[in-house]
Scaffold this motif. Sequence first.
Motif, PDB file in Angstrom:
ATOM      1  N   THR A 169       1.154  -1.250   0.279  1.00  0.00           N
ATOM      2  CA  THR A 169      -0.632   0.265   0.191  1.00  0.00           C
ATOM      3  C   THR A 169       0.585   1.266   0.268  1.00  0.00           C
ATOM      4  O   THR A 169       0.512   2.084  -0.179  1.00  0.00           O
ATOM      5  N   PHE A 170       2.321   1.460   0.296  1.00  0.00           N
ATOM      6  CA  PHE A 170       3.245   2.711   0.486  1.00  0.00           C
ATOM      7  C   PHE A 170       2.927   2.386  -1.113  1.00  0.00           C
ATOM      8  O   PHE A 170       4.084   3.623  -1.329  1.00  0.00           O
ATOM      9  N   ILE A 171       2.944   1.762  -1.907  1.00  0.00           N
ATOM     10  CA  ILE A 171       3.113   2.322  -3.730  1.00  0.00           C
ATOM     11  C   ILE A 171       2.497   3.798  -4.199  1.00  0.00           C
ATOM     12  O   ILE A 171       3.406   4.240  -4.524  1.00  0.00           O
ATOM     13  N   ILE A 172       1.010   4.226  -3.489  1.00  0.00           N
ATOM     14  CA  ILE A 172       0.346   4.273  -3.448  1.00  0.00           C
ATOM     15  C   ILE A 172       1.370   5.633  -3.418  1.00  0.00           C
ATOM     16  O   ILE A 172       0.938   6.837  -4.128  1.00  0.00           O
ATOM     17  N   PRO A 173       0.536   5.883  -1.723  1.00  0.00           N
ATOM     18  CA  PRO A 173       1.349   7.103  -1.556  1.00  0.00           C
ATOM     19  C   PRO A 173       2.739   7.591  -2.598  1.00  0.00           C
ATOM     20  O   PRO A 173       3.361   8.993  -2.387  1.00  0.00           O
ATOM     21  N   ALA A 174       3.674   7.050  -2.083  1.00  0.00           N
ATOM     22  CA  ALA A 174       4.894   7.107  -3.156  1.00  0.00           C
ATOM     23  C   ALA A 174       4.952   7.736  -4.465  1.00  0.00           C
ATOM     24  O   ALA A 174       5.644   8.443  -4.564  1.00  0.00           O
ATOM     25  N   TYR A 175       3.852   7.430  -5.423  1.00  0.00           N
ATOM     26  CA  TYR A 175       3.643   7.690  -6.857  1.00  0.00           C
ATOM     27  C   TYR A 175       3.327   8.924  -6.331  1.00  0.00           C
ATOM     28  O   TYR A 175       3.477   9.926  -7.559  1.00  0.00           O
ATOM     29  N   SER A 308      -6.036   1.429   4.755  1.00  0.00           N
ATOM     30  CA  SER A 308      -6.830   3.059   4.335  1.00  0.00           C
ATOM     31  C   SER A 308      -5.806   3.821   5.374  1.00  0.00           C
ATOM     32  O   SER A 308      -5.387   4.814   4.589  1.00  0.00           O
ATOM     33  N   ALA A 309      -5.016   3.398   6.151  1.00  0.00           N
ATOM     34  CA  ALA A 309      -3.925   4.640   7.189  1.00  0.00           C
ATOM     35  C   ALA A 309      -2.261   4.682   5.536  1.00  0.00           C
ATOM     36  O   ALA A 309      -2.505   6.016   5.911  1.00  0.00           O
ATOM     37  N   ASN A 310      -2.112   4.063   5.317  1.00  0.00           N
ATOM     38  CA  ASN A 310      -1.150   4.442   4.501  1.00  0.00           C
ATOM     39  C   ASN A 310      -1.909   4.485   3.279  1.00  0.00           C
ATOM     40  O   ASN A 310      -0.649   5.601   2.988  1.00  0.00           O
ATOM     41  N   VAL A 311      -2.434   3.587   2.391  1.00  0.00           N
ATOM     42  CA  VAL A 311      -3.071   5.203   1.565  1.00  0.00           C
ATOM     43  C   VAL A 311      -3.187   6.335   2.091  1.00  0.00           C
ATOM     44  O   VAL A 311      -3.024   7.209   0.724  1.00  0.00           O
ATOM     45  N   SER A 312      -3.669   6.879   2.545  1.00  0.00           N
ATOM     46  CA  SER A 312      -3.872   8.555   3.018  1.00  0.00           C
ATOM     47  C   SER A 312      -3.158   9.353   3.039  1.00  0.00           C
ATOM     48  O   SER A 312      -3.237   9.919   2.689  1.00  0.00           O
ATOM     49  N   TRP A 313      -2.067   8.709   3.314  1.00  0.00           N
ATOM     50  CA  TRP A 313      -0.698   9.560   3.165  1.00  0.00           C
ATOM     51  C   TRP A 313      -0.674  10.156   1.476  1.00  0.00           C
ATOM     52  O   TRP A 313       0.048  11.549   1.402  1.00  0.00           O
ATOM     53  N   CYS A 314      -1.501   9.217   0.926  1.00  0.00           N
ATOM     54  CA  CYS A 314      -1.372  10.097  -0.768  1.00  0.00           C
ATOM     55  C   CYS A 314      -1.746  11.307  -0.972  1.00  0.00           C
ATOM     56  O   CYS A 314      -1.319  11.729  -1.581  1.00  0.00           O
ATOM     57  N   THR A 315      -2.625  11.557  -0.281  1.00  0.00           N
ATOM     58  CA  THR A 315      -3.478  13.243  -0.262  1.00  0.00           C
ATOM     59  C   THR A 315      -2.285  14.881  -0.139  1.00  0.00           C
ATOM     60  O   THR A 315      -2.793  15.494  -0.304  1.00  0.00           O
ATOM     61  N   PHE A 334      10.574   8.172  -6.406  1.00  0.00           N
ATOM     62  CA  PHE A 334       9.420   6.941  -6.217  1.00  0.00           C
ATOM     63  C   PHE A 334       9.739   6.416  -4.828  1.00  0.00           C
ATOM     64  O   PHE A 334       9.351   5.956  -4.314  1.00  0.00           O
ATOM     65  N   THR A 335      11.440   6.156  -4.927  1.00  0.00           N
ATOM     66  CA  THR A 335      11.936   5.733  -4.428  1.00  0.00           C
ATOM     67  C   THR A 335      12.453   5.926  -3.166  1.00  0.00           C
ATOM     68  O   THR A 335      12.427   5.273  -1.685  1.00  0.00           O
ATOM     69  N   TYR A 336      12.673   7.316  -2.836  1.00  0.00           N
ATOM     70  CA  TYR A 336      12.773   8.161  -2.180  1.00  0.00           C
ATOM     71  C   TYR A 336      11.834   7.785  -0.622  1.00  0.00           C
ATOM     72  O   TYR A 336      11.916   8.138   0.105  1.00  0.00           O
ATOM     73  N   SER A 337      10.853   8.166  -1.972  1.00  0.00           N
ATOM     74  CA  SER A 337       9.090   8.330  -0.644  1.00  0.00           C
ATOM     75  C   SER A 337       8.709   6.868  -0.382  1.00  0.00           C
ATOM     76  O   SER A 337       8.821   6.919   1.034  1.00  0.00           O
ATOM     77  N   TYR A 338       9.198   6.162  -0.642  1.00  0.00           N
ATOM     78  CA  TYR A 338       8.656   4.609  -0.901  1.00  0.00           C
ATOM     79  C   TYR A 338       9.020   4.507   0.682  1.00  0.00           C
ATOM     80  O   TYR A 338       8.736   3.366   1.123  1.00  0.00           O
ATOM     81  N   LEU A 339      10.946   4.302   0.621  1.00  0.00           N
ATOM     82  CA  LEU A 339      11.401   3.398   1.180  1.00  0.00           C
ATOM     83  C   LEU A 339      11.688   4.789   2.011  1.00  0.00           C
ATOM     84  O   LEU A 339      11.083   4.169   4.209  1.00  0.00           O
ATOM     85  N   GLY A 340      11.197   6.029   2.509  1.00  0.00           N
ATOM     86  CA  GLY A 340      10.388   6.757   3.791  1.00  0.00           C
ATOM     87  C   GLY A 340       9.689   6.680   4.230  1.00  0.00           C
ATOM     88  O   GLY A 340       9.633   6.828   5.481  1.00  0.00           O
ATOM     89  N   PHE A 341       8.325   5.776   3.741  1.00  0.00           N
ATOM     90  CA  PHE A 341       7.256   5.519   3.693  1.00  0.00           C
ATOM     91  C   PHE A 341       7.622   3.987   4.776  1.00  0.00           C
ATOM     92  O   PHE A 341       7.263   3.912   6.327  1.00  0.00           O
ATOM     93  N   LEU A 342       8.206   2.816   4.017  1.00  0.00           N
ATOM     94  CA  LEU A 342       8.177   1.459   4.126  1.00  0.00           C
ATOM     95  C   LEU A 342       9.361   1.378   5.309  1.00  0.00           C
ATOM     96  O   LEU A 342       8.550   0.949   6.143  1.00  0.00           O
TER      97      LEU A 342
END
Length: 565
Positions: A169-175, A308-315, A334-342
């Motif tokens: 799910t962290f793929i979505i906010p990172a994108y 849902s909690a993870n995806v909500s960062w996308c906003t 994308f990679t920096y953001s994804y790893l920063g979340f994950l």
Amino acid sequence: MPSSSTGRSYGRLIHRHWAWRWDKLFCGRYNICFFDLRLSILQPLTFKGGTTASETCEERDIKHSVEETTSEKSEHPPNDQTQKADKKNQLGVCRRLTQYLLEHGVETHGITPTTEEQRTDTRIYQLFWLWFSTNFNILAFSTGTVGPTVFGLGLRSSIVMIIVVDVVTFIIPAYFAVFGPQLGARGMVQCRFSWGYYGSIIPSLLNAISYQGFLILNVIVGGQALAAVSNKIDVTVGIVIVSFISFVVTFCGYRVIHQFETFAWVPSAVAFPILLGLARKHLDPSTFPATPTPSVASILSFISLMGSANVSWCTITPDYGIFHDKTASKLKVFTYSYLGFLLPSLAWHLLGAAIAIAAPGVPSWSAGFDESTNIGGLLAAVIAPAGGFGVFLLVFTALGTVCACAPSMYTIGLSLMAASSLFAKIPRYVYTVISVAILIPLAILGAKRFYNTLVNVLGGIGYWSTSFASIVLAEHIIFRRSFSPRAYPMQNWDKAKYLPLGIPAIVSIICSFGVVILCMQQPFYTGPIAKAGTGEIGGAVSLLVSFVVYVPLRAIERSIWPARS
């Protein structure tokens, strides 16, 4: 021999080099941070108009956009349209105060998209530290405890679900983070290209409300942790302390938040291995209290809540890249953001689940947890063997919740500004004051029923944010297909007649809510489908229904009104 004016420039800069005033150190007026002392006698030049050599393009652009009388331009001045929008939409009804704050390092940029010339910050790694710091704190720990505490999951089920959900799910906010540097638009402005000018009012208001709720969760956890270290501090005082520090950081704005988040994760990083080491002897699965085999409903409910909690960062992820280099690799962003979340979320989620499962079998932990209502008390019980050092460490860990509070509080103001042209006339920092005034009393009330508050807030955010993500991604991937000016004519960001009507997006979210009501499982209501054995699946259903409804309706809208596409 240098001229007298050059000598004065050297003298002023040497004086500034040693004048370590807080506002100049943190508010970015001279671009100083602990790891990058750029202001030195090696940069003595002063440009005409008062711009120093150490100022960034972004600072020069913002300064010149508010100076009404100047004959000189910065190296990369904003175009006339941006200057007019800045004066109209960003300075608002408090022009004098806004200009005064700008001169003292407070960000006054509003929701006007940045130009390509302004997007020059090549420090893409900041996105990693921002999201790492935001998630490497004890709120993520509390989210991890939800599986065992609320849904009765065992160790194996919790670990498997946490890993799968976080990785996917962290793929979505990172994108979504890629939208920031590419378009220079805040998240609630960029969504106008799918929701329309008036339709975007819906997600803007929902985002402000949701992140006010998320902010409440953060200060409750921080307040509980502070209260656990001293009998002289109760939860209410702890909440006020965390709220005030968050307010100070957020008030200063974009640059200060980035600089703060770059190193604010350190106390939590020190605390994590110590906490793990102290808890290790009680984390033997063979000594854990027995747990029944979880039902399908419990597993699906936990997946839905976490996802849902993870995806909500996308906003909000686009909001923090609007000054970063447009030409930077999208994969890199994308990679920096994804790893920063994950990485931080996964670590704290797993630790929270393990400690929550073990707590009933450890008397001191169980007492601190106080019938699964006090995260701060649980942490204090775990870290108690470290004595005074443990107390010291817990204080800084509690204050680490500010890392998550600051971006949330910042986003609330931007979302309200995007909701209405009238709201946009009120400066961002005013909304920060309003947010903290609402935050403190609601957090004090919410602390009395923490887990109900946690589930309600995360569930509520998830229902609409998954729908939002589905609609924006469908628009981008299926219809616009690129970040080019032709796909996203950003000059039309505030012109309703050139933007989509927004009918497909509005119909989609209404349809998704209609189905979500049947699938939700909350403390105050359980839908008939959830009762039938599915458990809480509202977030996943919202994402799917929104996509299925939006795509055909949007195709029809584009064929009827091609000029608004």
